[in-house]
Design an enzyme around this catalytic site. Structure first.
Site, PDB file in Angstrom:
ATOM      1  N   GLU A 139     -64.690  16.153 -57.382  1.00 17.92           N
ATOM      2  CA  GLU A 139     -64.711  15.261 -56.214  1.00 17.92           C
ATOM      3  C   GLU A 139     -63.609  15.641 -55.208  1.00 17.92           C
ATOM      4  O   GLU A 139     -62.676  14.879 -55.004  1.00 17.92           O
ATOM      5  CB  GLU A 139     -64.597  13.798 -56.636  1.00 17.92           C
ATOM      6  CG  GLU A 139     -63.460  13.520 -57.596  1.00 17.92           C
ATOM      7  CD  GLU A 139     -63.311  12.043 -57.914  1.00 17.92           C
ATOM      8  OE1 GLU A 139     -64.307  11.431 -58.301  1.00 17.92           O
ATOM      9  OE2 GLU A 139     -62.181  11.528 -57.764  1.00 17.92           O
ATOM     10  N   PRO A 140     -63.751  16.796 -54.589  1.00 14.58           N
ATOM     11  CA  PRO A 140     -62.722  17.233 -53.645  1.00 14.58           C
ATOM     12  C   PRO A 140     -62.870  16.579 -52.275  1.00 14.58           C
ATOM     13  O   PRO A 140     -63.980  16.226 -51.847  1.00 14.58           O
ATOM     14  CB  PRO A 140     -62.992  18.736 -53.522  1.00 14.58           C
ATOM     15  CG  PRO A 140     -64.465  18.841 -53.743  1.00 14.58           C
ATOM     16  CD  PRO A 140     -64.846  17.757 -54.714  1.00 14.58           C
ATOM     17  N   GLY A 141     -61.762  16.423 -51.616  1.00 13.21           N
ATOM     18  CA  GLY A 141     -61.774  16.037 -50.211  1.00 13.21           C
ATOM     19  C   GLY A 141     -61.337  17.229 -49.386  1.00 13.21           C
ATOM     20  O   GLY A 141     -62.116  17.873 -48.694  1.00 13.21           O
ATOM     21  N   ARG A 142     -60.059  17.581 -49.550  1.00 18.40           N
ATOM     22  CA  ARG A 142     -59.434  18.654 -48.758  1.00 18.40           C
ATOM     23  C   ARG A 142     -60.256  19.943 -48.702  1.00 18.40           C
ATOM     24  O   ARG A 142     -60.459  20.509 -47.636  1.00 18.40           O
ATOM     25  CB  ARG A 142     -58.078  18.959 -49.388  1.00 18.40           C
ATOM     26  CG  ARG A 142     -57.244  19.984 -48.678  1.00 18.40           C
ATOM     27  CD  ARG A 142     -56.022  20.333 -49.523  1.00 18.40           C
ATOM     28  NE  ARG A 142     -55.363  19.156 -50.028  1.00 18.40           N
ATOM     29  CZ  ARG A 142     -54.410  18.484 -49.378  1.00 18.40           C
ATOM     30  NH1 ARG A 142     -53.987  18.922 -48.226  1.00 18.40           N
ATOM     31  NH2 ARG A 142     -53.886  17.399 -49.907  1.00 18.40           N
ATOM     32  N   CYS A 198     -41.015   8.201 -31.047  1.00 18.92           N
ATOM     33  CA  CYS A 198     -39.571   7.932 -31.035  1.00 18.92           C
ATOM     34  C   CYS A 198     -38.952   7.953 -32.429  1.00 18.92           C
ATOM     35  O   CYS A 198     -38.415   6.945 -32.907  1.00 18.92           O
ATOM     36  CB  CYS A 198     -39.320   6.603 -30.340  1.00 18.92           C
ATOM     37  SG  CYS A 198     -39.749   6.752 -28.613  1.00 18.92           S
ATOM     38  N   GLU A 199     -39.103   9.059 -33.111  1.00 21.39           N
ATOM     39  CA  GLU A 199     -38.424   9.283 -34.382  1.00 21.39           C
ATOM     40  C   GLU A 199     -38.088  10.761 -34.463  1.00 21.39           C
ATOM     41  O   GLU A 199     -38.883  11.597 -34.029  1.00 21.39           O
ATOM     42  CB  GLU A 199     -39.343   8.932 -35.575  1.00 21.39           C
ATOM     43  CG  GLU A 199     -39.620   7.468 -35.711  1.00 21.39           C
ATOM     44  CD  GLU A 199     -40.107   7.094 -37.113  1.00 21.39           C
ATOM     45  OE1 GLU A 199     -39.783   7.798 -38.079  1.00 21.39           O
ATOM     46  OE2 GLU A 199     -40.812   6.074 -37.202  1.00 21.39           O
ATOM     47  N   TYR A 253     -57.113  14.612 -44.096  1.00 15.41           N
ATOM     48  CA  TYR A 253     -55.949  13.716 -44.016  1.00 15.41           C
ATOM     49  C   TYR A 253     -55.195  13.875 -42.687  1.00 15.41           C
ATOM     50  O   TYR A 253     -53.985  13.725 -42.628  1.00 15.41           O
ATOM     51  CB  TYR A 253     -55.006  13.941 -45.211  1.00 15.41           C
ATOM     52  CG  TYR A 253     -55.736  13.882 -46.533  1.00 15.41           C
ATOM     53  CD1 TYR A 253     -56.199  12.663 -47.026  1.00 15.41           C
ATOM     54  CD2 TYR A 253     -56.006  15.032 -47.266  1.00 15.41           C
ATOM     55  CE1 TYR A 253     -56.895  12.599 -48.224  1.00 15.41           C
ATOM     56  CE2 TYR A 253     -56.708  14.979 -48.468  1.00 15.41           C
ATOM     57  CZ  TYR A 253     -57.150  13.760 -48.934  1.00 15.41           C
ATOM     58  OH  TYR A 253     -57.851  13.690 -50.119  1.00 15.41           O
TER      59      TYR A 253
HETATM   60  N1  LLP Z   1     -60.380  11.732 -56.045  1.00 14.76           N
HETATM   61  C1  LLP Z   1     -59.428  10.808 -56.063  1.00 14.76           C
HETATM   62  C2  LLP Z   1     -59.492   9.727 -57.029  1.00 14.76           C
HETATM   63  C3  LLP Z   1     -58.372  10.882 -55.151  1.00 14.76           C
HETATM   64  O1  LLP Z   1     -57.400   9.965 -55.174  1.00 14.76           O
HETATM   65  C4  LLP Z   1     -58.325  11.934 -54.218  1.00 14.76           C
HETATM   66  C5  LLP Z   1     -57.226  12.056 -53.261  1.00 14.76           C
HETATM   67  C6  LLP Z   1     -59.367  12.884 -54.236  1.00 14.76           C
HETATM   68  C7  LLP Z   1     -60.370  12.756 -55.169  1.00 14.76           C
HETATM   69  C8  LLP Z   1     -59.416  14.031 -53.285  1.00 14.76           C
HETATM   70  O2  LLP Z   1     -58.336  14.862 -53.372  1.00 14.76           O
HETATM   71  P1  LLP Z   1     -58.356  16.227 -52.521  1.00 14.76           P
HETATM   72  O3  LLP Z   1     -59.432  17.100 -53.051  1.00 14.76           O
HETATM   73  O4  LLP Z   1     -58.558  15.908 -51.113  1.00 14.76           O
HETATM   74  O5  LLP Z   1     -57.026  16.848 -52.748  1.00 14.76           O
HETATM   75  N2  LLP Z   1     -52.861  12.414 -47.891  1.00 14.76           N
HETATM   76  C9  LLP Z   1     -52.559  13.517 -48.768  1.00 14.76           C
HETATM   77  C10 LLP Z   1     -53.602  13.666 -49.835  1.00 14.76           C
HETATM   78  C11 LLP Z   1     -53.788  12.414 -50.645  1.00 14.76           C
HETATM   79  C12 LLP Z   1     -54.895  12.510 -51.633  1.00 14.76           C
HETATM   80  C13 LLP Z   1     -55.154  11.234 -52.321  1.00 14.76           C
HETATM   81  N3  LLP Z   1     -56.225  11.264 -53.245  1.00 14.76           N
HETATM   82  C14 LLP Z   1     -52.390  14.788 -47.966  1.00 14.76           C
HETATM   83  O6  LLP Z   1     -52.500  14.738 -46.743  1.00 14.76           O
HETATM   84  O7  LLP Z   1     -52.109  15.848 -48.511  1.00 14.76           O
END
Ligand code: LLP
Length: 700
Positions: A577-580, A647-648, A676
């Site tokens: 389950e990737p996001g990035r 302003c930081e 993100y």
């Molecule tokens: N599954 C769960 C349960 C998660 O909590 C997350 C991300 C993902 C999948 C997806 O992770 P990814 O494949 O995107 O790495 N804001 C941070 C990243 C926080 C991720 C939180 N959870 C950043 O900008 O690096």
């Protein structure tokens, strides 16, 4: 391909000067060079191995009364940091022997400390040069080095160290106790690279590999002396400097940077400062320290150009994030419609999705839509065949608002500390719910009785690019700990809750490709407790390169051991389950230059997007490639802090970035911003949220 010896002879011929090859058994005709006042060149050095440390060459050069000792290596000299780690690392132009020796002792030069001492005694100047860039100036070490006072010269990271702490049984440890601790280390031939004693504790840092070899016997000995605590998985970052024993003037800047990173130990080392941090944080700490300590440095007698400039290195980040170079015209036109603005390339997202969907052992790919919930992005990924993972009811609802016919079972709901109502609604919608802890079962039995669900397990160790995004391990708030799984299984059975999947997500921005197979193994250990489990969700977290020197994430290497796992567990489906991974490289942030200024030797390029538009650099010290899109092919001429309008002081998108001469109104592009980025943007200072657009085009 030339052998080292042949290379040495060829170089000798070209230079008309003596060349010594480090390799074993190399002959050197000392008579030939006697009295010629030539330089002695030494090539092929790898560090401090007996044959490769330059000691022989230094002695020869001293005996010959040579003009110089020239040390040829891959890098064009000594640098403020490893340029593979810190793209803005600078060449050190001219150093005295003491400084060079401090660097050699810390392990940064191709010349061993002994060789440097020989050269120093003979007043023999040394020049470090690069075989890849023979014309580059390199680093000179001599008695004539400019004196520029006290300060940090370089940062050195020792990636794998172990911290061993021994507590004396008495309150204040006796000299005898300390002596016995050191004696135990000595007995096992283990060198401590740093030791700090405070109160009843003595903490020693050593190389993880060397420690591993003697751990059992060492711990037995130490255990007889006091209570021992071992912390694996550390790294040591050292600040090595010029006359640092006279004081550490830069230490305040360093301490500021360390704020927010777990620091396990700080101590004096080699006339400098050594900081022990989690191994996963060390690269980032090094980069941030470099920005804090060298960001304001300009070229002069000691500090030279950045290594990127010297080596003509590409500043480009590898991977899918190249599309925007091809679409520069479109992006510049888009910026005319207003900035700051995010643009997402559909083809790049599809290509990432295809890569994962093609993995044989992976049965389902779910997009963690927290990374970027833009409707256009969701559409592209859904059409590519990706399911969804949601962490809030609003995310679940976004999926059904956009795709009313979406199969609910292709939505996984993985909330953490969400209110009861979100679970009720999720079950009503028919999506798969993940249980994060026993509380929800104990407190809301009626919500879960007779349902099916997944259970999220914490395998005990988090991973990821920053402490904030490591979502497993004792300090994280996620999942059922190993000691609680049995109770959750029993409670689920009581409630008639069928647990059909086990879930784990270790963190985000993980580069260790073994992670997902290890997660599968960890989850499989709990299978006997859950007879109905058919799915292991191994989480997301797949990294993408953000630095020019970082390799592309090797998806195949991550998937390969999963095939063996599947073969051993034929009844199980594996999900990711990737996001990035799916969206980061597809996204760029476009901003426009607002103002330019210089203060105390530091150049600032101001743009209309700051931490409000992209908070990752401020929050995690994340590195995003930044280019002047209006002048993409112009030569870099400036080193600048790229800052926003907030302003930081933390409102910095990039430290010490190389940019061409830049003017107000130029369009600046911040790369790898699809994940993100806008999802975490805010209206801080009442600045409006950046616009977003998905760019469609024919696939590659
Ligand atoms: N599954 C769960 C349960 C998660 O909590 C997350 C991300 C993902 C999948 C997806 O992770 P990814 O494949 O995107 O790495 N804001 C941070 C990243 C926080 C991720 C939180 N959870 C950043 O900008 O690096």
């Amino acid at each position: 391909m030339q052998t080292g010896e042949e290379e040495a002879r060829a170089l000798e011929q070209a230079l008309g000067e003596a060349v010594v090859w480090h390799g074993a058994g190399a002959a050197f005709d000392i008579e030939r060079w006697k009295g010629t006042d030539a330089a002695v060149h030494v090539i092929g050095g790898e560090g401090t191995a007996d044959e490769g440390d330059g000691s022989v060459a230094a002695m020869l050069a001293a005996r010959l009364d040579a003009a110089r000792l020239e040390v040829w290596g891959a890098l064009p000299g000594l640098c403020t940091a490893d340029p593979d780690l810190v793209p803005s690392a600078r060449l050190l132009r001219h150093l005295g022997y003491a400084d060079a020796l401090a660097l050699a002792v810390a392990g940064v030069s191709d010349l061993a400390p002994a060789a440097l001492s020989t050269a120093r005694a003979a007043r023999l100047p040394i020049r470090f040069r690069s075989t890849a860039r023979p014309e580059a100036e390199g680093t000179t070490v001599s008695h004539a080095a400019p004196d520029v006072g006290v300060g940090v010269l370089a940062l050195i990271m020792q990636p794998e160290t172990t911290l061993v702490t021994v507590a004396a049984p008495e309150h204040a440890p006796s000299a005898r106790f300390l002596a016995e601790v050191f004696a135990a280390f000595a007995r096992h031939g283990l060198a401590a690279t740093l030791s700090v004693q405070a109160g009843a504790h003595i903490a020693l840092v050593c190389d993880a590999g060397a420690y591993g070899e003697v751990a059992g016997a060492l711990l037995a000995d130490l255990g007889a002396l006091g209570e021992v605590v071992v912390r694996d998985g550390c790294a040591t970052v050292r600040l090595v400097g010029r006359r640092l024993d006279a004081g550490l003037p830069d230490v305040a800047a360093a301490v500021d940077v360390l704020d927010g990173h777990p620091v396990h130990l700080v101590g004096r080392s080699d006339g400098g400062l050594a900081v022990v941090v989690d191994a996963g944080q060390a690269e980032r700490v090094t980069r941030e320290l470099h920005a804090a300590l060298f960001g304001a440095v300009s070229e002069g007698a000691v500090f030279g150009p950045t290594l990127g400039d010297v080596m003509g290195r590409s500043e480009q980040v590898p991977g899918r994030g190249v599309w925007w170079r091809e679409r520069r015209g479109d992006l510049l036109a888009l910026a005319e419609r207003g900035t700051p603005r995010y643009a997402y390339d559909a083809a790049t997202m599809r290509s990432a999705a295809r890569t994962l969907l093609a993995l044989e052992p992976v049965d389902r790919v779910l997009y963690a839509l927290k990374a970027n919930p833009h409707p256009g992005v969701l559409r592209v990924l859904r059409d590519a065949g990706v399911a969804f993972e949601c962490v809030s009811l609003a995310e679940v609802e976004r999926v059904f608002d956009l795709f009313p016919d979406h199969a609910p079972e292709r939505v996984l709901f993985t909330p953490n500390f969400a209110p009861r109502a979100e679970y009720e609604r999720a079950f009503a919608l028919g999506v798969t719910v993940t249980v994060d802890n026993a509380f929800v079962l104990d407190a809301w039995p009626d919500v879960f009785a007779g349902r099916t669900a997944f259970v999220r397990v914490d395998p005990g160790e988090g991973r990821g690019h920053h402490a904030h995004v490591r979502t497993a391990g004792t300090r994280s708030k996620f999942g059922v700990g190993g000691d609680g799984v049995e109770a959750v299984a029993a409670r689920a059975a009581d409630l008639g809750l069928r647990v059909v999947g086990l879930h784990a997500h270790l963190g985000s921005g993980i580069t260790d490709t073994a992670t997902w197979a290890e997660t599968a193994d960890a989850l499989a250990g709990y299978l006997p407790l859950f007879p109905d489990v058919r799915v292991l969700d191994l989480g997301g977290g797949l990294g993408v390169p953000t630095l020019p020197t970082e390799p592309v994430f090797d998806v195949a290497a991550a998937a390969e051991p999963l095939a063996a796992f599947k073969a051993a567990h034929p009844g199980l489906a594996l999900w990711l389950e990737p996001g990035r991974f799916l969206v980061a490289e597809a996204g760029v942030l476009l901003a426009r230059v607002t103002q330019l200024k210089e203060k105390a030797g530091v150049r600032f390029v101001g743009v209309d997007a700051g931490m409000n538009a992209l908070v990752r650099p401020t929050l995690y010290g994340a590195y995003h490639e930044i280019v002047n899109l209006s002048r993409l092919d112009a030569e870099p001429a400036w080193t600048a802090e790229v800052v926003g309008p907030i302003c930081e002081s933390g409102d910095v998108l990039g430290h010490a970035r190389r940019l061409p001469v830049t003017a107000e109104g130029d369009v600046v592009l911040v790369a790898t911003a699809g994940a993100y980025g806008r999802a975490m943007a805010s209206t801080y200072n009442l600045r409006p949220l950046p616009e977003e657009v998905v760019l469609e085009r024919v696939d590659y």
